[in-house]
Scaffold this motif. Structure first.
Motif, PDB file in Angstrom:
ATOM      1  N   THR A 125       0.813  -1.214   0.000  1.00 41.68           N
ATOM      2  CA  THR A 125       0.000   0.000   0.000  1.00 41.68           C
ATOM      3  C   THR A 125       0.849   1.268   0.000  1.00 41.68           C
ATOM      4  OG1 THR A 125      -1.627  -1.259   1.253  1.00 41.68           O
ATOM      5  CG2 THR A 125      -1.929   1.134   1.174  1.00 41.68           C
ATOM      6  N   TYR A 126       1.807   1.357   0.937  1.00 44.06           N
ATOM      7  CA  TYR A 126       2.571   2.609   1.042  1.00 44.06           C
ATOM      8  C   TYR A 126       3.522   2.800  -0.133  1.00 44.06           C
ATOM      9  CZ  TYR A 126       0.873   2.212   5.864  1.00 44.06           C
ATOM     10  OH  TYR A 126       0.077   2.063   6.971  1.00 44.06           O
ATOM     11  N   THR A 127       3.737   1.743  -0.908  1.00 41.25           N
ATOM     12  CA  THR A 127       4.615   1.871  -2.080  1.00 41.25           C
ATOM     13  C   THR A 127       3.882   2.501  -3.268  1.00 41.25           C
ATOM     14  OG1 THR A 127       4.016  -0.397  -2.635  1.00 41.25           O
ATOM     15  CG2 THR A 127       6.090  -0.090  -1.472  1.00 41.25           C
ATOM     16  N   GLN A 128       2.551   2.690  -3.091  1.00 40.80           N
ATOM     17  CA  GLN A 128       1.785   3.235  -4.220  1.00 40.80           C
ATOM     18  C   GLN A 128       1.814   4.758  -4.249  1.00 40.80           C
ATOM     19  OE1 GLN A 128      -2.138   1.473  -4.200  1.00 40.80           O
ATOM     20  NE2 GLN A 128      -1.261  -0.581  -3.971  1.00 40.80           N
ATOM     21  N   LYS A 129       1.552   5.298  -5.419  1.00 44.71           N
ATOM     22  CA  LYS A 129       1.440   6.745  -5.574  1.00 44.71           C
ATOM     23  C   LYS A 129       0.245   7.242  -4.763  1.00 44.71           C
ATOM     24  CE  LYS A 129       4.964   7.114  -8.138  1.00 44.71           C
ATOM     25  NZ  LYS A 129       5.615   6.099  -7.281  1.00 44.71           N
ATOM     26  N   PRO A 130       0.270   8.413  -4.151  1.00 43.77           N
ATOM     27  CA  PRO A 130       1.219   9.490  -4.450  1.00 43.77           C
ATOM     28  C   PRO A 130       2.504   9.450  -3.617  1.00 43.77           C
ATOM     29  CG  PRO A 130      -0.399  10.314  -2.901  1.00 43.77           C
ATOM     30  CD  PRO A 130      -0.751   8.873  -3.170  1.00 43.77           C
ATOM     31  N   ASN A 131       2.737   8.340  -2.871  1.00 45.36           N
ATOM     32  CA  ASN A 131       3.961   8.297  -2.089  1.00 45.36           C
ATOM     33  C   ASN A 131       5.170   8.255  -3.028  1.00 45.36           C
ATOM     34  OD1 ASN A 131       2.281   8.280   0.128  1.00 45.36           O
ATOM     35  ND2 ASN A 131       2.153   6.042   0.150  1.00 45.36           N
ATOM     36  N   VAL A 132       6.312   8.614  -2.491  1.00 46.92           N
ATOM     37  CA  VAL A 132       7.512   8.772  -3.321  1.00 46.92           C
ATOM     38  C   VAL A 132       8.513   7.679  -2.930  1.00 46.92           C
ATOM     39  CG1 VAL A 132       9.390  10.367  -3.920  1.00 46.92           C
ATOM     40  CG2 VAL A 132       7.106  11.262  -3.409  1.00 46.92           C
ATOM     41  N   CYS A 133       9.231   7.124  -3.908  1.00 42.19           N
ATOM     42  CA  CYS A 133      10.216   6.086  -3.575  1.00 42.19           C
ATOM     43  C   CYS A 133      11.490   6.265  -4.403  1.00 42.19           C
ATOM     44  CB  CYS A 133       9.626   4.699  -3.797  1.00 42.19           C
ATOM     45  SG  CYS A 133       9.433   4.250  -5.510  1.00 42.19           S
ATOM     46  N   ASN A 134      12.530   5.538  -4.046  1.00 41.56           N
ATOM     47  CA  ASN A 134      13.817   5.673  -4.731  1.00 41.56           C
ATOM     48  C   ASN A 134      13.699   5.339  -6.207  1.00 41.56           C
ATOM     49  OD1 ASN A 134      13.559   2.855  -3.676  1.00 41.56           O
ATOM     50  ND2 ASN A 134      15.469   2.556  -4.781  1.00 41.56           N
ATOM     51  N   LEU A 135      12.780   4.455  -6.577  1.00 35.67           N
ATOM     52  CA  LEU A 135      12.653   4.065  -7.982  1.00 35.67           C
ATOM     53  C   LEU A 135      12.174   5.225  -8.844  1.00 35.67           C
ATOM     54  CD1 LEU A 135      11.063   0.550  -7.384  1.00 35.67           C
ATOM     55  CD2 LEU A 135      13.452   1.073  -7.894  1.00 35.67           C
ATOM     56  N   ASP A 136      11.474   6.186  -8.237  1.00 36.38           N
ATOM     57  CA  ASP A 136      10.995   7.351  -9.002  1.00 36.38           C
ATOM     58  C   ASP A 136      12.158   8.180  -9.558  1.00 36.38           C
ATOM     59  OD1 ASP A 136       8.293   6.797  -8.456  1.00 36.38           O
ATOM     60  OD2 ASP A 136       8.457   7.771  -6.501  1.00 36.38           O
ATOM     61  N   LEU A 137      13.343   8.032  -8.932  1.00 38.50           N
ATOM     62  CA  LEU A 137      14.496   8.820  -9.399  1.00 38.50           C
ATOM     63  C   LEU A 137      14.993   8.322 -10.750  1.00 38.50           C
ATOM     64  CD1 LEU A 137      16.536   8.960  -6.048  1.00 38.50           C
ATOM     65  CD2 LEU A 137      14.948  10.680  -6.937  1.00 38.50           C
TER      66      LEU A 137
END
Ligand SMILES: O=C(O)CCC(=O)C(=O)O
Ligand SMILES: [Fe+2]
Length: 347
Positions: A98-110
């Motif tokens: 759940t918390y890995t979903q948007k709109p949360n931000v993660c290292n992979l977004d870089l």
């Protein structure tokens, strides 16, 4: 031996970090210093909390908590796994699914487009995105470049994690705590987190909360100066740590991930995770067998840590020019995005 390792030079923390991180020869884990003084939760709980409320977020009744303080570290509170055995699975699933979903931000977004990181949980092949995940930020998103939070980079903080955090902080004497930012760390067996202090939050009178799940870790707690010699303690699955008061701004690090203790393993949790013993009104929901298979496979070699922070004090606003307070993680080896940690990683 512990004394000679600690030494008195300016690199005591770094030396001890390397000692615990080292694999050749393996560290002598008998040297750990353990939390010295324990108290029943009732001794330091100053607010009456409803056990029903606690159960809603997956916690055992307060009278069953084992909470520890640490002599010489006022404000540091360690709560040995206060979770109901059938509820850790829910929080683990939230961290991975759940918390890995948007709109949360993660290292992979870089490194990837938003459409590619849309479904981290679902993308399994060829190398799963979950394996490449190193951090997720929630609420006020921590900016790894400027080491600040800002009003403009904010998304809603998850309501369930907010409720869990409030219950724990209220139990520790902070009934006004407001969970505004979260950093989730995803560790693998060779990961470590460098020596740092969490000072980017603007109000340091608010406690910092930490939840650990999955594999165990050695946690080093130092002093107010980076070079101060740290003490070492284990963090096992379900353990909660509160850094408040004089301990809020202490240097700390995670030099080593260790196999989970028997009884803290995913296999053990699995037996309970599917029991439909939860009431309708709970925050915590049963985890499906399918989801739990993914979680337990992941946890065989990984550790999750969630830190929850209050960024702004009551009535406080962000300054026009960003705060000079900076987080001071140091590189040891590898690096994930701008977050400095040691491990092999291809992202
Ligand atoms: O993983 C841990 O136990 C500590 C995490 C931490 O210190 C942080 O995220 O600032
Ligand atoms: Fe930290």
């Amino acid at each position: 031996m512990a004394a000679s390792l600690a030494g008195s030079g300016e690199d005591a923390f770094r030396r001890i970090f390397k000692f615990y991180k080292g694999r050749q020869p393996p560290p002598d884990f008998n040297l750990h210093i353990y939390i010295s003084r324990s108290s029943s939760a009732n001794d330091w709980c100053v607010f009456l909390l409803s056990d029903v409320e606690g159960a809603r977020v997956g916690l055992r009744p307060l009278r069953d908590w084992r909470a520890f303080s640490l002599q010489g570290y006022p404000g540091f509170i360690f709560i040995s796994n206060p979770f109901r055995m059938d509820c850790q699975a829910f929080w683990i699933r939230q961290c991975l699914k759940t918390y890995t979903q948007k709109p949360n931000v993660c290292n992979l977004d870089l490194h990837m487009s938003p459409s590619d990181t849309q479904d981290i949980w679902g993308k399994r092949e060829p190398k799963t995105l979950l394996e490449r995940l190193r951090w997720v930020t929630l609420g006020y998103h921590y900016n790894w470049d400027t080491k600040t939070y800002s009003a403009s980079h904010h998304t809603p903080f998850p309501a369930d994690l907010h409720s869990l955090s409030l219950h724990i902080t209220a139990a520790c004497g902070f009934p006004e705590f407001n969970a505004q930012a979260g950093i989730l760390n995803y560790y693998h067996s060779d990961s470590s987190l460098g020596i740092h202090v969490d000072e980017s939050e603007l109000d340091h009178s608010c406690p910092l909360l930490s939840f650990s799940f999955g594999q165990s870790a050695i946690f080093l707690l130092g002093g107010i100066r980076r070079q101060d010699s740290p003490i070492a303690m284990y963090m096992h699955s379900g353990d909660v740590m509160v850094m408040s008061g004089q301990s809020r701004l202490l240097y700390h690090a995670v030099p080593r991930i260790l196999p989970a203790l028997w009884g803290h393993t995913a296999e053990k949790m699995e037996a309970c995770s599917l029991v439909p013993s939860l009431q309708d009104t709970t925050v915590v929901e049963p985890v499906s067998q399918e989801d739990w298979m993914v979680c337990s496979r992941y946890l065989q070699s990984s550790r999750l840590n969630v830190t929850v922070r209050q960024v702004l004090g009551p009535g406080q606003c962000f300054p026009e020019t960003p705060s000079s307070h900076q987080r001071t993680d140091k590189i040891t080896d590898g690096e994930y995005g701008k977050r400095k940690r040691s491990s092999s990683c291809d992202c």
